[in-house]
Design an enzyme around this catalytic site. Structure first.
Site, PDB file in Angstrom:
ATOM      1  N   ARG A   1     -11.363  -4.303   4.935  1.00 38.16           N
ATOM      2  CA  ARG A   1     -10.789  -4.936   3.845  1.00 38.16           C
ATOM      3  C   ARG A   1     -11.490  -6.428   3.716  1.00 38.16           C
ATOM      4  NH1 ARG A   1      -8.737  -0.891   3.049  1.00 38.16           N
ATOM      5  NH2 ARG A   1      -6.703  -0.380   2.399  1.00 38.16           N
TER       6      ARG A   1
ATOM      7  N   SER B   1      -0.510  -2.133  -0.536  1.00 40.78           N
ATOM      8  CA  SER B   1      -0.134  -2.681   0.747  1.00 40.78           C
ATOM      9  C   SER B   1      -0.106  -4.171   0.651  1.00 40.78           C
ATOM     10  CB  SER B   1      -1.105  -2.599   1.837  1.00 40.78           C
ATOM     11  OG  SER B   1      -1.359  -0.975   1.937  1.00 40.78           O
TER      12      SER B   1
ATOM     13  N   GLU C   1      -2.799  -9.280   2.190  1.00 39.94           N
ATOM     14  CA  GLU C   1      -3.968  -8.648   1.635  1.00 39.94           C
ATOM     15  C   GLU C   1      -4.263  -9.199   0.268  1.00 39.94           C
ATOM     16  OE1 GLU C   1      -4.429  -4.739   0.045  1.00 39.94           O
ATOM     17  OE2 GLU C   1      -5.188  -3.986   1.810  1.00 39.94           O
TER      18      GLU C   1
HETATM   19  N1  EPU Z   1       4.247   3.829   8.344  1.00 44.36           N
HETATM   20  C1  EPU Z   1       5.532   3.293   8.762  1.00 44.36           C
HETATM   21  N2  EPU Z   1       6.334   3.072   7.627  1.00 44.36           N
HETATM   22  C2  EPU Z   1       6.236   3.265   6.395  1.00 44.36           C
HETATM   23  C3  EPU Z   1       4.798   3.825   6.326  1.00 44.36           C
HETATM   24  C4  EPU Z   1       4.048   4.034   7.272  1.00 44.36           C
HETATM   25  O1  EPU Z   1       5.924   3.181   9.900  1.00 44.36           O
HETATM   26  O2  EPU Z   1       7.032   3.084   5.729  1.00 44.36           O
HETATM   27  C5  EPU Z   1       3.539   3.879   9.430  1.00 44.36           C
HETATM   28  C6  EPU Z   1       3.479   5.291  10.272  1.00 44.36           C
HETATM   29  O3  EPU Z   1       3.233   5.169  11.654  1.00 44.36           O
HETATM   30  C7  EPU Z   1       2.158   5.604   9.470  1.00 44.36           C
HETATM   31  C8  EPU Z   1       1.394   4.482   9.572  1.00 44.36           C
HETATM   32  O4  EPU Z   1       2.092   3.387   9.266  1.00 44.36           O
HETATM   33  O5  EPU Z   1       1.452   6.613  10.279  1.00 44.36           O
HETATM   34  C9  EPU Z   1       0.010   4.499   8.435  1.00 44.36           C
HETATM   35  O6  EPU Z   1       0.746   4.549   7.110  1.00 44.36           O
HETATM   36  P1  EPU Z   1      -0.269   5.087   5.880  1.00 44.36           P
HETATM   37  O7  EPU Z   1      -1.112   6.313   6.260  1.00 44.36           O
HETATM   38  O8  EPU Z   1       0.788   5.128   4.685  1.00 44.36           O
HETATM   39  O9  EPU Z   1      -1.345   3.968   5.860  1.00 44.36           O
HETATM   40  P2  EPU Z   1      -1.065   2.359   5.915  1.00 44.36           P
HETATM   41  O10 EPU Z   1      -1.932   1.896   7.146  1.00 44.36           O
HETATM   42  O11 EPU Z   1       0.312   1.889   5.609  1.00 44.36           O
HETATM   43  C10 EPU Z   1      -3.732   2.024   4.518  1.00 44.36           C
HETATM   44  C11 EPU Z   1      -4.147   1.158   3.684  1.00 44.36           C
HETATM   45  C12 EPU Z   1      -3.742   1.764   2.166  1.00 44.36           C
HETATM   46  C13 EPU Z   1      -4.212   3.217   2.088  1.00 44.36           C
HETATM   47  C14 EPU Z   1      -3.677   4.111   3.231  1.00 44.36           C
HETATM   48  C15 EPU Z   1      -4.180   5.455   3.276  1.00 44.36           C
HETATM   49  C16 EPU Z   1      -4.193  -1.050   4.454  1.00 44.36           C
HETATM   50  C17 EPU Z   1      -3.629  -2.460   4.573  1.00 44.36           C
HETATM   51  N3  EPU Z   1      -3.571   0.011   3.915  1.00 44.36           N
HETATM   52  O12 EPU Z   1      -2.192   2.070   4.672  1.00 44.36           O
HETATM   53  O13 EPU Z   1      -4.098   0.936   1.502  1.00 44.36           O
HETATM   54  O14 EPU Z   1      -3.933   3.576   0.896  1.00 44.36           O
HETATM   55  O15 EPU Z   1      -3.876   3.425   4.541  1.00 44.36           O
HETATM   56  O16 EPU Z   1      -5.386   5.395   3.734  1.00 44.36           O
HETATM   57  O17 EPU Z   1      -5.135  -0.849   5.122  1.00 44.36           O
HETATM   58  C18 EPU Z   1      -3.765  -0.981   0.102  1.00 44.36           C
HETATM   59  O18 EPU Z   1      -4.830  -1.451   0.487  1.00 44.36           O
HETATM   60  O19 EPU Z   1      -3.441  -1.566  -1.078  1.00 44.36           O
HETATM   61  C19 EPU Z   1      -3.571   0.345   0.370  1.00 44.36           C
HETATM   62  C20 EPU Z   1      -2.537   1.057  -0.163  1.00 44.36           C
END
Ligand code: EPU
Length: 349
Positions: A165, A242, A343
């Site tokens: 990022r 995010s 972010e």
């Molecule tokens: N989780 C929760 N609650 C939720 C959602 C997720 O506890 O409501 C936990 C779970 O443990 C889950 C983990 O968070 O396994 C990861 O969740 P997710 O796979 O949805 O990914 P994320 O880390 O929340 C990141 C990026 C997203 C990207 C997704 C998929 C960042 C800040 N965000 O989200 O990017 O689409 O991975 O690769 O790195 C963005 O940057 O705007 C964005 C949407």
């Protein structure tokens, strides 16, 4: 080139909050970008470059300078002597339309970045990433205007210093360069990247090897399920995606925190990061600091589908959004000793 005054910015963002731009211009060519920078300079106005507005919180006061939207939006592709296909797109070209073109052309490398709102020019800034891919893996060059010298330069991938990022554009060189075009190197006939757990789950019971087009469709479906796809009328999608970065903490800190949480029967999820570090899911920290999905704070709230998306529930102000951001950051810090970093770009604060 038409310079407009007092242009509402909220409708130009996915979050839909904030006041007007004192001056606003859409530049359709490189020459117009230079002209716009000269206009701002001659009036000593601060300059803000707007892309697709999908990662932006505009303050209620708006922006007391010139907002420049780079509308250079042509795209072309060619096959290099070594067989890779180079897609070259103007900064104003729609990101998801570019991904669609690469997938239609049978080229691998950005299929997992399907369904992300915004424009091509915004993607190098925060090294956009999702579902196992980051743009830094395919970016070949970034053509920029140096806003100080007014020279056009071509930066190589290495020049951009991409990490999670982050790039020179949102760190050391913030505000210095205006992105005009980006070129990407794709693999013709390449296989889709299906390493991310959500994608593996999606395809688990489907026979055959998924194509690039199926991977693209799957990513869009998964994003839709998390309200991370802009669907008109979906109130949970009125967000910046995010709101916080996933924090990267030292291994020793991670172990101590895991231990402490285990005593409360909580299993802290984590992902690999650089040597000696772990990446933690900010969404998990937010939820376990007491903010469930669907949390409401006046006109702001948290998406029903994903704890990391702060949403505008209808007529939120920027102040409402920031108040919720502050509340989340302070609770996560009190609970876990971790400072969540926002972010999106904050404009006019
Ligand atoms: N989780 C929760 N609650 C939720 C959602 C997720 O506890 O409501 C936990 C779970 O443990 C889950 C983990 O968070 O396994 C990861 O969740 P997710 O796979 O949805 O990914 P994320 O880390 O929340 C990141 C990026 C997203 C990207 C997704 C998929 C960042 C800040 N965000 O989200 O990017 O689409 O991975 O690769 O790195 C963005 O940057 O705007 C964005 C949407």
């Amino acid at each position: 080139m038409l310079i407009r005054q007092n242009v509402a910015l909220a409708p130009l963002t996915t979050l839909g909050v904030g006041g007007p731009a004192r001056f606003f211009v859409e530049a359709l060519t490189e020459a117009e970008v230079i002209e716009a920078v000269e206009f701002a300079r001659s009036r000593q106005l601060p300059l803000f470059v707007l892309g697709g507005g999908s990662n932006l919180v505009v303050s209620d006061a708006g922006f007391a300078g010139l907002v420049l939207r780079v509308g250079i939006a042509d795209v072309s592709n060619c096959t290099a002597p070594n067989g890779v296909v180079i897609f070259d797109a103007g900064a104003g070209f729609d990101w998801d339309a570019l991904v669609a073109q690469t997938v239609d052309a049978g080229c691998a490398g950005m299929e997992c970045l399907s369904g992300i709102p915004g424009t091509v020019g915004g993607t190098p800034v925060q090294n956009v990433g999702a579902y196992g891919q980051e743009v830094s893996e395919t970016i070949q060059e970034v053509r920029v205007l140096d806003s100080q010298s007014l020279q056009i330069k071509t930066l190589s991938n290495a020049d951009c210093s991409f990490t999670y990022r982050s790039s020179i554009f949102n760190t050391t060189e913030r505000g210095h360069y205006i992105i005009l075009r980006v070129s990407f190197t794709l693999r013709p006939g390449g296989k889709p990247n299906l390493h991310y757990a959500d994608l593996q789950k999606f395809f688990a019971n489907r026979p055959g090897e998924p194509t690039l087009a199926e991977a693209r469709m799957a990513v869009r479906e998964i994003r839709r399920g998390k309200a991370m796809l802009i669907v008109p009328g979906d109130q949970d999608a009125r967000s910046v995606g995010s709101f916080f970065k996933n924090p990267i903490v030292e291994q020793s800190f991670f172990e101590q925190l895991s231990e402490r949480l285990r005593s409360r029967a909580l299993q802290l999820p984590s992902y690999p990061a650089a040597d000696g570090f772990r990446k933690l899911p900010a969404a998990w920290l937010v939820e376990h600091a007491g903010f469930s999905k669907g949390y409401v704070k006046g006109a702001a709230g948290i998406s029903h589908q994903h704890a990391l998306a702060i949403v505008n529930r209808g007529d939120a102000t920027a102040a409402d959004i920031i108040a919720l951001k502050d509340e989340i950051q302070s609770h996560v810090f009190d609970e876990f000793g971790i400072e969540l970093r926002a972010e999106p770009v904050l404009v006019g604060f």
